[in-house]
Design a protein around this motif. Sequence first.
Motif, short mmCIF file in Angstrom:
data_model
loop_
_atom_site.label_atom_id
_atom_site.label_comp_id
_atom_site.label_asym_id
_atom_site.label_seq_id
_atom_site.Cartn_x
_atom_site.Cartn_y
_atom_site.Cartn_z
N ILE A 75 0.82 -1.22 0.00
CA ILE A 75 0.00 0.00 0.00
C ILE A 75 0.85 1.27 0.00
N GLY A 76 2.16 1.11 -0.10
CA GLY A 76 3.04 2.26 -0.23
C GLY A 76 3.35 2.97 1.06
N ALA A 77 3.22 2.26 2.21
CA ALA A 77 3.52 2.89 3.50
C ALA A 77 5.02 3.08 3.66
N ARG A 78 5.41 4.20 4.32
CA ARG A 78 6.82 4.49 4.57
C ARG A 78 7.00 4.77 6.06
N GLU A 79 8.18 4.43 6.55
CA GLU A 79 8.47 4.68 7.95
C GLU A 79 8.41 6.16 8.29
N ASP A 80 8.83 7.00 7.32
CA ASP A 80 8.88 8.43 7.62
C ASP A 80 7.50 9.08 7.60
N GLY A 81 6.49 8.33 7.24
CA GLY A 81 5.12 8.76 7.49
C GLY A 81 4.49 9.58 6.42
N GLY A 82 4.57 10.87 6.51
CA GLY A 82 3.74 11.72 5.68
C GLY A 82 2.41 11.93 6.39
#
Length: 475
Positions: free
Chosen positions: A144-151
């Motif tokens: 789903i395109g999740a990243r640790e740095d959030g957004g």
Amino acid sequence: MLIRHADLLQHGRADVRLGNGLILEIGRGLRQHPGEGLLDADGAALLPGLHDHHIHLRALAAAMASVACGPPQVTGADSLAARLRQAAAQARPGDWIRGVGYHESVAGELDRHWLDRHVADRPVRIQHRSGRLWVLNSPALERIGAREDGGEDPLERRDGRLTGRLYDADAWLRARLGNARQDLSAVSRRLAGFGVTGVTDTTPGNTRDDYAYFRAAHARGELLQDVLVMGDNSLDDLRGERRGGGVVRGPRKFHLHDADLPELGEVCAAIEASHAARRPAAFHCVTRAELVFALVALREAGCIAGDRIEHAAVTPPDLLAQVAELGLIVVTQPNFIAERGDAYLRDVDAVDRPWLYRLRGFLAAGVALAGSTDAPFGDANPWKAMQAAVDRRTAAGAMIGAGESLGPEEALNLFLAPLCSPGQQPRALAVGASADLCLLDRPWAEARQALGAVRVQCTFKAGALIWPAATGSPE
């Protein structure tokens, strides 16, 4: 169609003639017309079709194709891990593994790391039985395109790291999954197999697009039941379509969470706007605090006919009196006593246990009371819910609220009110009434002794046979 030798609650043994979607005649010794279909009920009970007044159709359709991850099917961490590994082994490369019904009693607070230990090469997402929480493993987060740095995403993070937990963000998740809408044929046939001819979809996030989806599914014969559709404020403007096509606009749904209650003034304004559109309000209330908030909001905004409380899971006497004073409808789920009662005895404060999923108390106070299953978060079989309303026993046999028990006929009546008037006069078989019917496998005198064991032989919607189907048992 002529149904002979049926056991009718109001008429005893009688014949019933159907035509033009209606009950045309009720009597003894009715003669078969030329070319008329004939069904011999052989003394089995013939009843109005059941109405489940709180259900989630799309979630139920998805759950039927998902892995059960909680009680009673799964009661321990090893069992859950084995089920997920088996599902992963059977899945095609790239397929999602979707689980439902998880509860902390199985393996504690689930997160991505637990899921990764057991399924690391397939995307997995598991829904908590409350419907509020999804837990995703690392491949799922990557998908789903999740990243640790959030957004700006709503995914939970602890110490800057994704836990895989996602609260109250179904619409956000659906947008990233890009899934097509579910085909409702299988879930509709399953409900028909229980004798259900009408449902209320209480999903709070239903929009105008979702309303159109239900209308289209009904028009093409995929959805056999009538549907009252709750949803968000976008449905307020659908006044002209409230009575069309077997799908009807329902109340505005407010899904409360006592840990994060909304601003009271905003809720009151939303209630007033929906009331101005001749649309009642419905409040999800599973805690004492949520019910208090809902009652305050409805008192401030003013009530109209049809305003309702969903679940009313904890209703002590002082709050019950307020529900009665405001003239609210309560739609409850007696099946949760049977399905979740043992967990309630462990987890619910002792002071609240006598007031769990009350029944007799509401009726005694003059509150309009209707029944439902909350499927897929509860078992979709309304006959089991009726049995639970009579027994008030947990799976382990403990009694909860013995004084709240109903008689078999009262339990049946919870599922016989019109969709638009839950808790009001139960529908009955009468000449001129819609031929929405279910024929049981036994006479009523036997059925009332064991409601949970009842099976449905035939279900008719507007006189047309919609069950049995080639798929067999609805279980």
